[in-house]
Design an enzyme around this catalytic site. Structure first.
Site, PDB file in Angstrom:
ATOM      1  CG  ASP A  75      -1.813   1.183   1.312  1.00 33.02           C
ATOM      2  OD1 ASP A  75      -2.682   1.311   0.432  1.00 33.02           O
ATOM      3  OD2 ASP A  75      -1.655   1.992   2.242  1.00 33.02           O
ATOM      4  CD  GLU A  87      -2.480   2.349  -3.474  1.00 33.50           C
ATOM      5  OE1 GLU A  87      -3.383   3.167  -3.666  1.00 33.50           O
ATOM      6  OE2 GLU A  87      -1.787   2.342  -2.450  1.00 33.50           O
TER       7      GLU A  87
END
Length: 986
Positions: free
Chosen positions: A655, A708
């Site tokens: 993330d 990401e």
């Protein structure tokens, strides 16, 4: 341990109103010795020869012939008198000397004879050792023979007994005599001096100097029989230097001053304050001059007794939870403690008798930041150590002044469980016997300013259910059944295999279900829909459910909201057995500021950067990790490996990578500091991501890491050793989320069809950079929350057009180069935004609901998309190779039509055609390869079973020799409205 003089310990307690006499000073003792010695010097000289002959009756003398015994005793005694000779004597003679000295010490220990013998003590002070009767001498010798395990035979004359100081411990008594104090004073164990080496000077001088007159033979006999029954009595190891203060008092070299067993004032204060770095050097059992000193720190205890074989010796209560005693033993025995609390009697091991549970290699790797199995070294681990079961604790807190363990096993009072610092590593360690699984614990840290903080274990592998914050001692007992899956997953890299992902938020997928209950439903559901993988939103422990798991406090613990770590293993195992891979969101970019977690863990910035501008995340109110610190980088790299190895996770979706890569991420000018080259790149984060990826791929075959990353950073999925135009090596990820495609394509679909021709490039631009990285096409949770609406609600038009728009979009997405990811609820066109509170609107699929068929139709389409996708290598074999894609028509903006070919390595094609206009286009001509004799429709998103208008082509379509779109042949199709059609060679 450096011996302490007898005055270093606290004074013994007296009864109410009792006056405790002052301890004689060194000068007073020396003066008294001289006064007593002078009148008796002549007599002592006459008996010196007799004394030397009687002192040594050893194993050597026993083995020698009777006619040589006297000569052997004399030779051994002569060697023992001189220190230089004692250092050079052979092993056998050295052993003999030790036995004799040990027996002399044991036989001459002072004890409290009680009020009945007060008069006798007064008389004894006025006489020399010659006043002892022959019967008393025989009794002492008999007791000493029974007490020594070495079977040493000792014969002593009264003159000999006057030359030594004795210390004995009376069985289970709390009032003991301190030989150097007045007869009425009570103490735990006499801190008087004791003889260790044979006298060099005349015995007449030695006896008064050692205050032999204060010792009574009857008391010695009772102490030996009761306190040291069948236990070897002895002295400190040979060669042990006398206490520093004893040397300052000019004690003759042949005399060795016994050390007070009590904890000294400085150590005592530090232990009470929780600021001691090495409690094991003070507490526990330690060889000292005069025997073995036992010290315990047991707050709230009424008494502490040492149990060693048949020896039961109650330690003296030194106050404030400290207990101590000096036993006349030659070596530290195997022992336990009997601790009495109010209403409770507890027999337990002494935590301070154990060696460290971490070795030099562990500490070296931690310091270097290269301990790839960090979770096996730090944290709490039930184990067997030195033959004793318990739990070993270890925590990294380099700035702490002291660390203690608090938990349910000590009623959350860590005062008695002080950890030791393992050198310069910053690691604190303690083994606690009799503590096992299921106990709650935290670390009580004394910060540099002296204040204290109670912290959860950063390496905890299990936690309490939030909002409770304690760590839980645990170990895994799970037996895996996914060996076949693990072997198969490494056969092909992810970017060359089918890869369609169903993203799940476990707590809300079916609210109220546990890991094991989810294991009975989730694998079957995902398998039925044909997805190859599930991606779990963060499962690591987090305090606030509204963060969806993206603000992690327990990086090594699956959230306890749904069960235990082994329950989570069960879920992963069941998914694998169903043929489904498991990805999980991993959050190494930042962590929350909770006062019981990582923020300023040991009183100073530790896991976060010390520069406030680098530490504070501007968007989320959290703290960023200090990726440049070895131990922090190790904490995160090992964490990535941990989830893959311990829980068989098949991949990590990392993330917020962009926020890690750029120093100026969400920061205005002046709010960030350039790197050493003057750039905006976070060089520490780059190095960390490269190391993490390299380590995970090396250690765990078949896994994939997914970034990401929302910018155009060069080389996210390039190998770490290959440098790009920017000069950086690749970050080493296996896949990257294509955030650009997601944003552009959803923007295009949100326009009314009549305006889409002006935004046609939003659907074609992705092919400009499609092969710059290995991409995943994500329709994730981020796109269906916070006012963005669900996927179907993004589509314009009425309900039919919205559903048709979703179906056509999904068909285009599955045919586009790259892997696919779809968030839960979007597979059946849920109309509402997702909420972590109630999860997907499963009621839309209830047969009793009027529009159930509309939602079920979209779900049926997703199932068929996955089925055809997995059976068609052209859709996934060359996802990262330009040879796998060819445009048929990409510029039909006025028609809102896109058409392209997907190819496998053998050249087998799949033709994908999307019509994003709400009208039917009849006889729409498309150029095709001439070598294909006919085309067959394999999927049409407008089919009636999906809820469409059923404009389909059930019969094969044959090419015509009319060139079109730059190709020698063409076909004519009827394009359904708002639909995508897939065709393969018939």
């Amino acid at each position: 341990m450096t011996p302490r003089p007898e005055s270093s310990g606290p004074r013994p307690k007296g009864t109410a109103g009792e006056k405790i006499p002052e301890q004689p000073t060194a000068a007073q003792r020396k003066s008294a010795a001289k006064k007593t010695a002078v009148p008796k010097q002549a007599a002592a000289k006459k008996t010196a020869a007799a004394k030397k002959a009687a002192v040594k009756k050893t194993a050597t003398a026993e083995k020698a012939a009777p006619e040589k015994a006297a000569a052997a005793k004399k030779a051994v005694t002569k060697k023992a008198v001189t220190k230089k000779a004692a250092a050079a004597k052979p092993a056998a003679a050295k052993s003999t000397a030790r036995k004799v000295a040990a027996t002399r010490t044991a036989a001459a220990q002072p004890t409290d004879a009680g009020p009945a013998t007060a008069a006798k003590k007064t008389t004894a002070k006025k006489t020399t050792a010659k006043s002892a009767t022959a019967a008393e001498t025989a009794a002492v010798k008999s007791a000493a023979k029974k007490a020594t395990a070495r079977k040493t035979t000792v014969e002593k004359t009264p003159a000999e007994k006057a030359a030594v100081k004795k210390t004995a411990v009376k069985k289970t008594v709390t009032k003991k005599s301190a030989g150097t104090r007045a007869a009425a004073v009570k103490a735990a164990v006499a801190p008087a001096t004791s003889a260790e080496a044979p006298a060099k000077k005349a015995p007449a001088k030695k006896a008064p100097a050692r205050k032999t007159a204060e010792k009574k033979a009857t008391a010695v006999k009772k102490a030996v029989r009761k306190a040291v029954k069948k236990a070897p009595a002895g002295k400190a190891p040979a060669g042990k230097a006398p206490a520093p203060e004893a040397a300052a008092q000019v004690v003759p070299p042949e005399m060795e001053v016994a050390v007070s067993p009590a904890v000294g004032p400085q150590d005592r204060a530090r232990l009470l304050d929780g600021a001691h770095h090495d409690p094991h050097s003070v507490l526990g059992a330690h060889p000292v001059p005069g025997g073995i000193a036992f010290r315990a720190f047991r707050p709230y205890a009424l008494s502490v007794t040492v149990l060693a074989g048949e020896v039961r010796a109650e330690l003296h209560d030194d106050g404030e939870g400290f207990f101590s005693g000096l036993l006349p033993l030659t070596e530290v025995p195997e022992y336990r403690l009997l601790v009495q609390y109010e209403g409770t009697l507890l027999e337990t091991e002494d935590a301070y008798r154990f060696l460290p549970t971490l070795g030099d290699l562990d500490l070296h790797l931690i310091g270097e930041g290269r301990h790839e199995e960090l979770w096996t070294a730090l944290g709490a681990h039930p184990t067997t150590h030195q033959g004793v079961t318990g739990t070993r604790f270890a925590v990294w807190a380099p700035n702490a002044r002291g660390v203690r363990v608090a938990g349910t096993f000590n009623f959350w009072d860590g005062a008695g469980h002080v950890m030791r610092s393992l050198g310069s590593s910053g690691v604190w360690e303690l083994f606690l016997p009799d503590v096992g699984e299921g106990e709650l614990y935290k670390f009580e840290i004394t910060r540099p300013d002296g204040s204290r903080t109670l912290r959860a274990d950063p390496m905890a592998r299990r936690t309490e259910v939030p909002p409770a914050t304690s760590s839980v001692i645990t170990s895994s007992h799970y037996e895996w059944g996914d060996a076949e899956w693990l072997e198969r997953r490494a056969q092909a890299p992810a970017h060359e295999a089918p890869f369609s992902v169903y993203e799940v938020h476990l707590p809300s997928w079916r609210p109220g279900l546990t890991y094991r209950q989810l294991a009975e439903q989730l694998p079957a559901y995902v398998k039925d829909l044909g997805f190859t993988h599930v991606e779990l939103m963060p499962v690591a422990e987090h305090p606030f459910g509204g963060s969806w798991g993206y603000q992690v406090t327990g990086f090594y613990a699956p959230t306890a909201r749904l069960g235990t770590p082994d329950d989570f293993r069960y879920l992963v195992d069941k998914l694998h057995q169903a043929g489904i891979g498991v990805l999980m969101d991993w959050v190494p970019a930042h962590f929350p500021r909770d006062a019981w977690a990582l923020a300023e863990f040991d009183g100073r910035p530790l896991y976060e950067h010390e520069d406030p501008l680098r530490a504070a995340h501007p968007d989320w109110g959290t703290l960023e990790f200090d990726f440049g610190r070895n131990e922090v980088r190790n904490f995160l790299v090992a964490n990535a490996v941990y989830w893959c190895e311990e829980f068989h996770i098949d991949g990590l979706r990392v993330d917020a990578v962009a926020s890690m890569l750029y120093l100026d991420y969400s920061r205005e000018p002046g709010q960030w500091t350039p790197n050493e080259h003057g750039g905006r790149e976070n060089l520490d984060a780059v190095a960390f991501l490269q190391e993490m990826n390299a380590t995970v791929y090396r250690r765990v075959p078949g896994v994939v890491t997914v970034a990401e990353e929302s910018t155009a950073w060069d080389g996210v999925t390039r190998a770490t050793h290959h440098k790009g135009p920017s000069g950086f090596g690749g970050l080493g990820f296996g896949l990257k989320w294509n955030m650009g495609w997601m944003h552009d394509s959803l923007q295009y679909m949100s326009h009314e069809p009549v305006y889409r021709k002006y935004h046609h490039g939003e659907m074609t631009f992705s092919m400009v950079y499609a092969y710059s990285e290995n991409y995943v096409l994500p329709i994730s949770h981020d796109e269906v929350v916070h006012g963005k609406g669900s996927l179907v609600s993004k589509m314009p038009g009425d309900w039919w057009q919205q559903r048709a728009g979703v179906r056509s979009y999904l068909g285009f997405m599955w045919a586009h180069p790259g892997k696919q990811l779809l968030f839960m609820g979007q597979e059946f066109a849920q109309g509402a935004e997702w909420s972590e509170v109630h999860g997907p609107d499963w009621w839309l699929l209830d047969p009793g609901y009027g529009a159930e068929a509309d939602h079920r139709g979209v779900r049926d389409l997703v199932r068929d998309l996955n089925s055809v996708y997995r059976a068609t290598p052209a859709l996934w074999r060359l996802d990262t190779d330009p040879a796998g894609f060819e445009w048929i028509v990409g510029d039909a903006a006025d028609d809102n039509v896109l058409a392209f070919l997907r190819l496998d390595p053998e050249g087998n094609p799949l033709l994908a055609v999307s019509n994003f206009a709400p009208v039917i286009r009849h006889d729409y001509r498309l150029g095709v390869p001439e070598e294909v004799p006919a085309w067959h429709e394999v999927l049409n998103t407008d089919a009636a079973r999906y809820g469409g208008s059923d404009v389909t082509a059930p019969d094969p379509v044959k090419p015509e020799p009319q060139p079109w779109h730059g190709r020698p042949a063409s076909i004519r199709l009827t394009l359904p409205p708002l639909a995508t059609v897939w065709l393969r060679p018939a």
